[in-house]
Design a protein around this motif. Sequence first.
Motif, PDB file in Angstrom:
ATOM      1  N   ARG A 133       0.825  -1.218   0.000  1.00  8.13           N
ATOM      2  CA  ARG A 133       0.000   0.000   0.000  1.00  8.13           C
ATOM      3  C   ARG A 133       0.854   1.261   0.000  1.00  8.13           C
ATOM      4  NH1 ARG A 133      -5.188  -0.787   3.512  1.00  8.13           N
ATOM      5  NH2 ARG A 133      -5.405   1.425   2.985  1.00  8.13           N
ATOM      6  N   LEU A 134       1.941   1.254   0.756  1.00  4.07           N
ATOM      7  CA  LEU A 134       2.841   2.404   0.744  1.00  4.07           C
ATOM      8  C   LEU A 134       3.500   2.556  -0.629  1.00  4.07           C
ATOM      9  CD1 LEU A 134       4.533   2.054   4.251  1.00  4.07           C
ATOM     10  CD2 LEU A 134       2.776   3.711   3.583  1.00  4.07           C
ATOM     11  N   ASP A 135       3.927   1.448  -1.215  1.00  3.04           N
ATOM     12  CA  ASP A 135       4.518   1.483  -2.564  1.00  3.04           C
ATOM     13  C   ASP A 135       3.535   2.059  -3.567  1.00  3.04           C
ATOM     14  OD1 ASP A 135       6.897   0.347  -1.687  1.00  3.04           O
ATOM     15  OD2 ASP A 135       6.368  -1.681  -2.348  1.00  3.04           O
TER      16      ASP A 135
ATOM     17  N   ALA B 107       1.146   4.039  -3.129  1.00  2.00           N
ATOM     18  CA  ALA B 107       0.891   5.458  -2.879  1.00  2.00           C
ATOM     19  C   ALA B 107       2.132   6.317  -3.121  1.00  2.00           C
ATOM     20  CB  ALA B 107       0.396   5.655  -1.453  1.00  2.00           C
ATOM     21  N   GLY B 108       3.243   5.668  -3.445  1.00  2.00           N
ATOM     22  CA  GLY B 108       4.476   6.405  -3.701  1.00  2.00           C
ATOM     23  C   GLY B 108       5.129   6.962  -2.447  1.00  2.00           C
ATOM     24  N   VAL B 109       4.873   6.339  -1.310  1.00  2.00           N
ATOM     25  CA  VAL B 109       5.447   6.787  -0.040  1.00  2.00           C
ATOM     26  C   VAL B 109       6.835   6.173   0.121  1.00  2.00           C
ATOM     27  CG1 VAL B 109       5.186   6.745   2.478  1.00  2.00           C
ATOM     28  CG2 VAL B 109       3.162   7.013   1.011  1.00  2.00           C
ATOM     29  N   TYR B 110       7.822   7.027   0.399  1.00  3.72           N
ATOM     30  CA  TYR B 110       9.182   6.534   0.609  1.00  3.72           C
ATOM     31  C   TYR B 110       9.304   6.003   2.035  1.00  3.72           C
ATOM     32  CZ  TYR B 110      14.135   6.254   1.445  1.00  3.72           C
ATOM     33  OH  TYR B 110      15.376   5.799   1.789  1.00  3.72           O
ATOM     34  N   TYR B 111       9.943   4.849   2.173  1.00  5.80           N
ATOM     35  CA  TYR B 111      10.193   4.260   3.488  1.00  5.80           C
ATOM     36  C   TYR B 111      11.395   3.330   3.400  1.00  5.80           C
ATOM     37  CZ  TYR B 111       7.917   0.140   1.517  1.00  5.80           C
ATOM     38  OH  TYR B 111       7.596  -0.931   0.722  1.00  5.80           O
ATOM     39  N   GLU B 112      11.985   3.072   4.540  1.00  5.65           N
ATOM     40  CA  GLU B 112      13.033   2.071   4.660  1.00  5.65           C
ATOM     41  C   GLU B 112      12.420   0.849   5.321  1.00  5.65           C
ATOM     42  OE1 GLU B 112      16.745   3.378   6.506  1.00  5.65           O
ATOM     43  OE2 GLU B 112      15.982   5.423   6.289  1.00  5.65           O
ATOM     44  N   THR B 113      12.932  -0.325   5.003  1.00  5.67           N
ATOM     45  CA  THR B 113      12.469  -1.563   5.631  1.00  5.67           C
ATOM     46  C   THR B 113      13.605  -2.145   6.466  1.00  5.67           C
ATOM     47  OG1 THR B 113      11.049  -2.054   3.737  1.00  5.67           O
ATOM     48  CG2 THR B 113      11.549  -3.863   5.208  1.00  5.67           C
ATOM     49  N   LYS B 114      13.253  -2.559   7.682  1.00  3.25           N
ATOM     50  CA  LYS B 114      14.225  -3.245   8.533  1.00  3.25           C
ATOM     51  C   LYS B 114      13.590  -4.529   9.034  1.00  3.25           C
ATOM     52  CE  LYS B 114      16.822   0.759   9.712  1.00  3.25           C
ATOM     53  NZ  LYS B 114      17.691   1.397  10.640  1.00  3.25           N
ATOM     54  N   ASP B 115      14.205  -5.660   8.661  1.00  2.79           N
ATOM     55  CA  ASP B 115      13.721  -6.969   9.084  1.00  2.79           C
ATOM     56  C   ASP B 115      14.291  -7.273  10.466  1.00  2.79           C
ATOM     57  OD1 ASP B 115      13.201  -9.668   9.548  1.00  2.79           O
ATOM     58  OD2 ASP B 115      13.522 -10.230   7.463  1.00  2.79           O
ATOM     59  N   LEU B 116      13.404  -7.463  11.436  1.00  2.07           N
ATOM     60  CA  LEU B 116      13.836  -7.699  12.815  1.00  2.07           C
ATOM     61  C   LEU B 116      13.725  -9.158  13.231  1.00  2.07           C
ATOM     62  CD1 LEU B 116      12.286  -4.607  14.610  1.00  2.07           C
ATOM     63  CD2 LEU B 116      14.529  -4.853  13.537  1.00  2.07           C
ATOM     64  N   THR B 117      13.605 -10.053  12.265  1.00  2.27           N
ATOM     65  CA  THR B 117      13.443 -11.470  12.573  1.00  2.27           C
ATOM     66  C   THR B 117      14.514 -11.967  13.541  1.00  2.27           C
ATOM     67  OG1 THR B 117      12.412 -11.841  10.427  1.00  2.27           O
ATOM     68  CG2 THR B 117      13.289 -13.776  11.567  1.00  2.27           C
ATOM     69  N   HIS B 118      15.744 -11.518  13.361  1.00  3.59           N
ATOM     70  CA  HIS B 118      16.845 -12.005  14.194  1.00  3.59           C
ATOM     71  C   HIS B 118      17.391 -10.910  15.115  1.00  3.59           C
ATOM     72  CE1 HIS B 118      16.659 -15.659  11.893  1.00  3.59           C
ATOM     73  NE2 HIS B 118      16.768 -14.962  10.780  1.00  3.59           N
ATOM     74  N   GLU B 119      16.539  -9.960  15.490  1.00  6.18           N
ATOM     75  CA  GLU B 119      16.966  -8.869  16.371  1.00  6.18           C
ATOM     76  C   GLU B 119      16.011  -8.736  17.559  1.00  6.18           C
ATOM     77  OE1 GLU B 119      18.332  -5.230  14.602  1.00  6.18           O
ATOM     78  OE2 GLU B 119      18.427  -6.183  12.646  1.00  6.18           O
ATOM     79  N   PRO B 120      16.055  -9.693  18.487  1.00  9.13           N
ATOM     80  CA  PRO B 120      15.113  -9.663  19.611  1.00  9.13           C
ATOM     81  C   PRO B 120      15.237  -8.416  20.487  1.00  9.13           C
ATOM     82  CG  PRO B 120      16.797 -11.333  19.962  1.00  9.13           C
ATOM     83  CD  PRO B 120      16.963 -10.829  18.556  1.00  9.13           C
TER      84      PRO B 120
ATOM     85  N   GLU C 176      -6.549   3.897   9.310  1.00 10.15           N
ATOM     86  CA  GLU C 176      -6.572   5.348   9.488  1.00 10.15           C
ATOM     87  C   GLU C 176      -5.222   5.969   9.121  1.00 10.15           C
ATOM     88  OE1 GLU C 176      -6.834   8.365  13.227  1.00 10.15           O
ATOM     89  OE2 GLU C 176      -8.371   6.803  13.132  1.00 10.15           O
ATOM     90  N   LYS C 177      -4.151   5.379   9.608  1.00 15.22           N
ATOM     91  CA  LYS C 177      -2.809   5.906   9.324  1.00 15.22           C
ATOM     92  C   LYS C 177      -2.473   5.760   7.837  1.00 15.22           C
ATOM     93  CE  LYS C 177      -1.559   6.862  13.612  1.00 15.22           C
ATOM     94  NZ  LYS C 177      -2.813   6.869  14.306  1.00 15.22           N
ATOM     95  N   LEU C 178      -2.841   4.618   7.256  1.00 16.91           N
ATOM     96  CA  LEU C 178      -2.579   4.420   5.830  1.00 16.91           C
ATOM     97  C   LEU C 178      -3.349   5.432   4.992  1.00 16.91           C
ATOM     98  CD1 LEU C 178      -2.565   0.523   5.774  1.00 16.91           C
ATOM     99  CD2 LEU C 178      -0.619   2.020   5.209  1.00 16.91           C
ATOM    100  N   GLN C 179      -4.595   5.712   5.347  1.00 17.62           N
ATOM    101  CA  GLN C 179      -5.380   6.690   4.603  1.00 17.62           C
ATOM    102  C   GLN C 179      -4.796   8.085   4.737  1.00 17.62           C
ATOM    103  OE1 GLN C 179      -9.485   6.244   5.763  1.00 17.62           O
ATOM    104  NE2 GLN C 179      -9.640   4.222   4.820  1.00 17.62           N
ATOM    105  N   GLU C 180      -4.261   8.419   5.922  1.00 19.45           N
ATOM    106  CA  GLU C 180      -3.600   9.719   6.103  1.00 19.45           C
ATOM    107  C   GLU C 180      -2.434   9.877   5.130  1.00 19.45           C
ATOM    108  OE1 GLU C 180      -2.277  10.188  10.136  1.00 19.45           O
ATOM    109  OE2 GLU C 180      -4.313  10.022  10.936  1.00 19.45           O
ATOM    110  N   LEU C 181      -1.787   8.769   4.800  1.00 18.72           N
ATOM    111  CA  LEU C 181      -0.640   8.780   3.893  1.00 18.72           C
ATOM    112  C   LEU C 181      -1.064   8.630   2.434  1.00 18.72           C
ATOM    113  CD1 LEU C 181       1.678   6.516   6.030  1.00 18.72           C
ATOM    114  CD2 LEU C 181       2.019   8.953   5.580  1.00 18.72           C
ATOM    115  N   GLY C 182      -2.356   8.483   2.190  1.00 18.20           N
ATOM    116  CA  GLY C 182      -2.846   8.291   0.828  1.00 18.20           C
ATOM    117  C   GLY C 182      -2.638   6.889   0.319  1.00 18.20           C
ATOM    118  N   ALA C 183      -2.456   5.951   1.240  1.00 16.45           N
ATOM    119  CA  ALA C 183      -2.171   4.549   0.852  1.00 16.45           C
ATOM    120  C   ALA C 183      -3.406   3.673   1.009  1.00 16.45           C
ATOM    121  CB  ALA C 183      -1.033   3.989   1.693  1.00 16.45           C
TER     122      ALA C 183
END
Length: 72
Positions: free
Chosen positions: A18-20, A22-35, A65-72
């Motif tokens: 949804r962010l993609d 809507a063209g919203v820039y974001y970074e992704t951080k995978d926390l699978t191995h970061e307890p 609600e937050k996604l709609q605020e971002l246009g996503a």
Amino acid sequence: MIVYTKTHCPQCNVVKIRLDNAGVYYETKDLTHEPEMIMVLRDEGATQFPVVKDGSRYWWGVDEEKLQELGA
């Protein structure tokens, strides 16, 4: 904006798509191995993934609600 994710997280994929779309820039951080980082996010009140840090605020899950605020 940072989207904290875990492996095999369908809600994480929904939010990123949804962010993609809507063209919203974001970074992704995978926390699978970061307890330790998962505990920090829980201390912020997070109860599920993804956790999104948007400026100084945090939200989690597929928050319509937050996604709609971002246009996503």
